[in-house]
Design a protein around this motif. Structure first.
Motif, PDB file in Angstrom:
ATOM      1  N   VAL A  19       0.831  -1.201   0.000  1.00 20.06           N
ATOM      2  CA  VAL A  19       0.000   0.000   0.000  1.00 20.06           C
ATOM      3  C   VAL A  19       0.867   1.253   0.000  1.00 20.06           C
ATOM      4  CG1 VAL A  19      -1.626   1.359   1.388  1.00 20.06           C
ATOM      5  CG2 VAL A  19      -1.989  -1.105   1.096  1.00 20.06           C
ATOM      6  N   LEU A  20       1.925   1.248   0.820  1.00 19.59           N
ATOM      7  CA  LEU A  20       2.792   2.421   0.920  1.00 19.59           C
ATOM      8  C   LEU A  20       3.636   2.609  -0.336  1.00 19.59           C
ATOM      9  CD1 LEU A  20       4.032   2.006   4.607  1.00 19.59           C
ATOM     10  CD2 LEU A  20       2.280   3.574   3.765  1.00 19.59           C
ATOM     11  N   ALA A  21       4.183   1.509  -0.837  1.00 20.71           N
ATOM     12  CA  ALA A  21       5.050   1.592  -2.019  1.00 20.71           C
ATOM     13  C   ALA A  21       4.284   2.085  -3.236  1.00 20.71           C
ATOM     14  CB  ALA A  21       5.693   0.244  -2.293  1.00 20.71           C
ATOM     15  N   SER A  22       2.982   1.803  -3.283  1.00 26.99           N
ATOM     16  CA  SER A  22       2.173   2.224  -4.434  1.00 26.99           C
ATOM     17  C   SER A  22       2.077   3.744  -4.538  1.00 26.99           C
ATOM     18  CB  SER A  22       0.768   1.624  -4.341  1.00 26.99           C
ATOM     19  OG  SER A  22       0.042   2.204  -3.260  1.00 26.99           O
ATOM     20  N   ARG A  23       2.346   4.443  -3.443  1.00 26.41           N
ATOM     21  CA  ARG A  23       2.330   5.914  -3.441  1.00 26.41           C
ATOM     22  C   ARG A  23       3.736   6.503  -3.398  1.00 26.41           C
ATOM     23  NH1 ARG A  23      -2.838   8.063  -2.411  1.00 26.41           N
ATOM     24  NH2 ARG A  23      -4.301   6.543  -3.260  1.00 26.41           N
ATOM     25  N   GLY A  24       4.744   5.695  -3.682  1.00 19.16           N
ATOM     26  CA  GLY A  24       6.104   6.200  -3.801  1.00 19.16           C
ATOM     27  C   GLY A  24       6.913   6.256  -2.529  1.00 19.16           C
ATOM     28  N   HIS A  25       6.390   5.741  -1.418  1.00 20.21           N
ATOM     29  CA  HIS A  25       7.149   5.742  -0.172  1.00 20.21           C
ATOM     30  C   HIS A  25       8.212   4.644  -0.193  1.00 20.21           C
ATOM     31  CE1 HIS A  25       4.401   8.607   1.644  1.00 20.21           C
ATOM     32  NE2 HIS A  25       3.369   7.837   1.333  1.00 20.21           N
TER      33      HIS A  25
END
Length: 290
Positions: A19-25
């Motif tokens: 979920v986080l990686a999908s927003r570039g984190h």
């Protein structure tokens, strides 16, 4: 953001990480809370922590508290506590333990993203406040207070046999530069000297006026002496161009000291200051070791 996520379930970690990686984190995952704390303490680029309260070997509340102590005033770290048991007692315990926010587990993706957007705004503002509090506005270097705090921190964490050296230097005949060419040109000279002094591994600050300090962690007195002499030569080669004036040159004088076990910060700095005074008295544009 670079976010550390801590949860005893690898499945939960995988879901949250996705979920986080999908927003570039950038995401670093841990099932062991002590390993997570060690990672946060050694990676200052981490500015987010999401931890379940049900973690081991240290509890989620202890992790929140320890991470908050790590951050203190010099580092922006947004902490979100996470629990499958959402109640007012859990919420208040988490906030009292240093968490900035509290979410239910498993987190709802859109809610998590919204909370992280708020976290990004707050960490940005916090970083700006830190910068204003610690930075000399003219040169962009650390100010006196921030430099001395880092000197104290560096000495405090050194083993007894480790080396820490301190260099103090200033621009020779700086008042003459101001008087002859004006304060605008004097400011150009200060900025040029500051820029030249910045090197990897060193912590540089403006102590006031034309005086600067360089903290050299893990460097003995002879290493600091050689570094200061190299910097002295490079300062003399500077070509500072100013409108209506043309090119001006400058030289600098340097004092070097190495920390002795049991010595106070004031004593270390005083020896560097005395060495700088000797360099000035002996004709300037030189390095004195004390």
């Amino acid at each position: 953001m670079h976010i550390v996520v801590v949860d005893p379930s690898r499945v939960a970690l995988k879901v949250i990480s996705s979920v986080l990686a999908s927003r570039g984190h950038i995401v670093s995952c841990f099932t062991d809370s002590q390993h997570a704390l060690d990672f946060v303490s050694t990676h200052e680029e981490v500015n987010g922590l999401i931890t379940s309260l049900e973690v081991l070997p240290i509890s989620g509340l202890e992790l929140c508290w320890s991470a908050r102590l790590l951050a203190q005033a010099h580092r922006s770290l947004y902490i979100i506590a996470m629990s499958s048991m959402r109640n007012s007692r859990k919420l208040s315990e988490a906030l009292d333990s240093g968490a900035d926010d509290f979410i239910s587990k498993p987190p709802i993706p859109e809610e998590l993203h919204a909370r992280l957007r708020a976290a990004e705004r707050l960490t940005f503002m916090h970083n700006e406040l830190i910068k204003l509090a610690e930075t000399d506005p003219l040169t962009g270097l650390f100010n006196r207070r921030a430099l001395f705090e880092r000197l104290q921190h560096s000495i405090g964490k050194q083993p007894c046999l480790a080396h820490v050296s301190f260099i103090m230097f200033d621009i020779d005949h700086f008042k003459s530069i101001n008087d002859r060419y004006g304060h605008d040109v004097g400011d150009l000279a200060l900025k040029a000297a500051a820029q030249e002094s910045v090197q990897d591994g060193l912590i540089v600050g403006r102590l006031g006026g034309e005086e600067f300090g360089i903290l050299c962690p893990r460097m003995d007195r002879m290493g600091a002496y050689r570094l200061a002499d190299d910097l002295r030569l490079r300062m003399a080669d500077l070509q500072i161009r100013a409108a209506q004036v043309g090119e001006i040159r400058l030289t600098c004088s340097f004092g070097v000291s190495e920390w002795k076990e049991g010595e106070s910060i004031d004593a270390l700095v005083k020896r560097a200051d005395l060495a700088l005074y000797q360099a000035k008295s002996a004709g300037r544009n030189r390095v004195v070791l004390m």
